[in-house]
Design a protein around this motif. Sequence first.
Motif, PDB file in Angstrom:
ATOM      1  N   MET A  81       1.660   4.461   0.759  1.00  0.00           N
ATOM      2  CA  MET A  81       1.365   3.117   1.288  1.00  0.00           C
ATOM      3  C   MET A  81       3.059   3.231   1.888  1.00  0.00           C
ATOM      4  N   ARG A 135      -4.581   5.440   4.944  1.00  0.00           N
ATOM      5  CA  ARG A 135      -4.020   3.563   4.983  1.00  0.00           C
ATOM      6  C   ARG A 135      -5.304   3.239   5.155  1.00  0.00           C
ATOM      7  N   GLU A 176      -0.643  -3.579   1.193  1.00  0.00           N
ATOM      8  CA  GLU A 176      -0.697  -3.109  -0.052  1.00  0.00           C
ATOM      9  C   GLU A 176      -0.369  -1.754   0.221  1.00  0.00           C
ATOM     10  N   VAL A 177      -1.475  -1.740   1.583  1.00  0.00           N
ATOM     11  CA  VAL A 177      -1.423   0.009   1.911  1.00  0.00           C
ATOM     12  C   VAL A 177      -0.502   0.785   2.629  1.00  0.00           C
ATOM     13  N   GLY A 178       0.459  -0.187   3.362  1.00  0.00           N
ATOM     14  CA  GLY A 178       1.503   0.413   4.170  1.00  0.00           C
ATOM     15  C   GLY A 178       1.399  -0.222   5.843  1.00  0.00           C
TER      16      GLY A 178
END
Length: 273
Positions: free
Chosen positions: A188, A227, A248-250
Motif C-alpha cells: 500500500m 491492491r 488505503e490500498v495505495g
Amino acid sequence: MGQIEALIFAYSDIFFSYYLNTESVCTKMVRNHSLVYIYSGEYILEENGVQTAIGAGECIFLRKDNRVKMTKLPKDGEWFKSIFMIFKRNFLKEVFQKLNKQEIPLNVERFESSIVKLPKVPSIESLFLSLTPYFNSSIKPQDDIMKLKQMEGLYSLLKIDKKFYSSLFDFNEPWKIDIMEFMNGNYMYNLSLEEIAHFTGRSLASFKRDFKKISPLSPHKWLMQKRLQVAREKIMIEGKKVSDVYLEVGFKDLSHFSRAYKETFGYSPTQKN
C-alpha cells in the motif's frame, strides 16, 4: 485539508523545510540515519502503532531502513519548520576510520525503537540554533561548514548514549528477506522498485531476477493486482466506502482506481457483483 504549501531546500545533507498553515501526512521508508530538530509546529511519528510526538525545541534520531508514518502540523499559530540532518553511509564510514578504535564500546545493544527522542542537552540545542539563520534561503552556507555541523551532530549523539555506536557504525549489508513477505506487508506504500529492492537486501537487477522465480507477473502488475484484490475485499466484504479504500490500498487518484477496478473485475467499485 487544504493544499499543502511546502518549501524545502538543502545544503549538503542538511535539509530545511516549511509546511505552511496546514498538515502533511506521509508514510515513508527512512533510508539513512537522520537527526531531526523541530523549530516550530509539531511532528508526530508512528511506528508499529506507537506514536511519538515532537514539539518545538525538541530533537529525534531516526534509524535507517525502517518504515515510519510522519505527520507535520502547525501549532500555536506557527508553521511547521524543521531541520533534517542526514548521515549517509559514506560519511559514517569516513568518520569511523578516524575514531580511536580502543575507545569504541563493545557489545553495545541498539535501541529497540527506530525512533529515539533525544533529551534536551546543550550540545544538540546549540547545534541546531546555530543552523536556524539558514532558514533564510538567501543565506547560503559553505559545504565544509555544513559537514562540520554534521560532525558536531554525530559526536553529540555518541556522547548522549553509547547505543548510538551500534546503529551508526553498523556497516553490514542488509540480509536478503523474503520478497513476497515484504510486498504483502508493504504493497500500500508508494515505493519505487529501487526502494523495494533495497529494503529486501538486493540490487535492482537481483530483485527482478528473484521476482521472476516466484511470480509470472512483473512487480508492477503484481502490485496493481494485489491492491485491487484487497480493495475488492474491503468494499464487498467489509462494506467500506470507495472514497476511503482507494487510498488505503495505495492508489493516489480515485479515477485511476475506478478505471483499473472496472478493467479487472468487469464492473465499477460502486457496483455489486
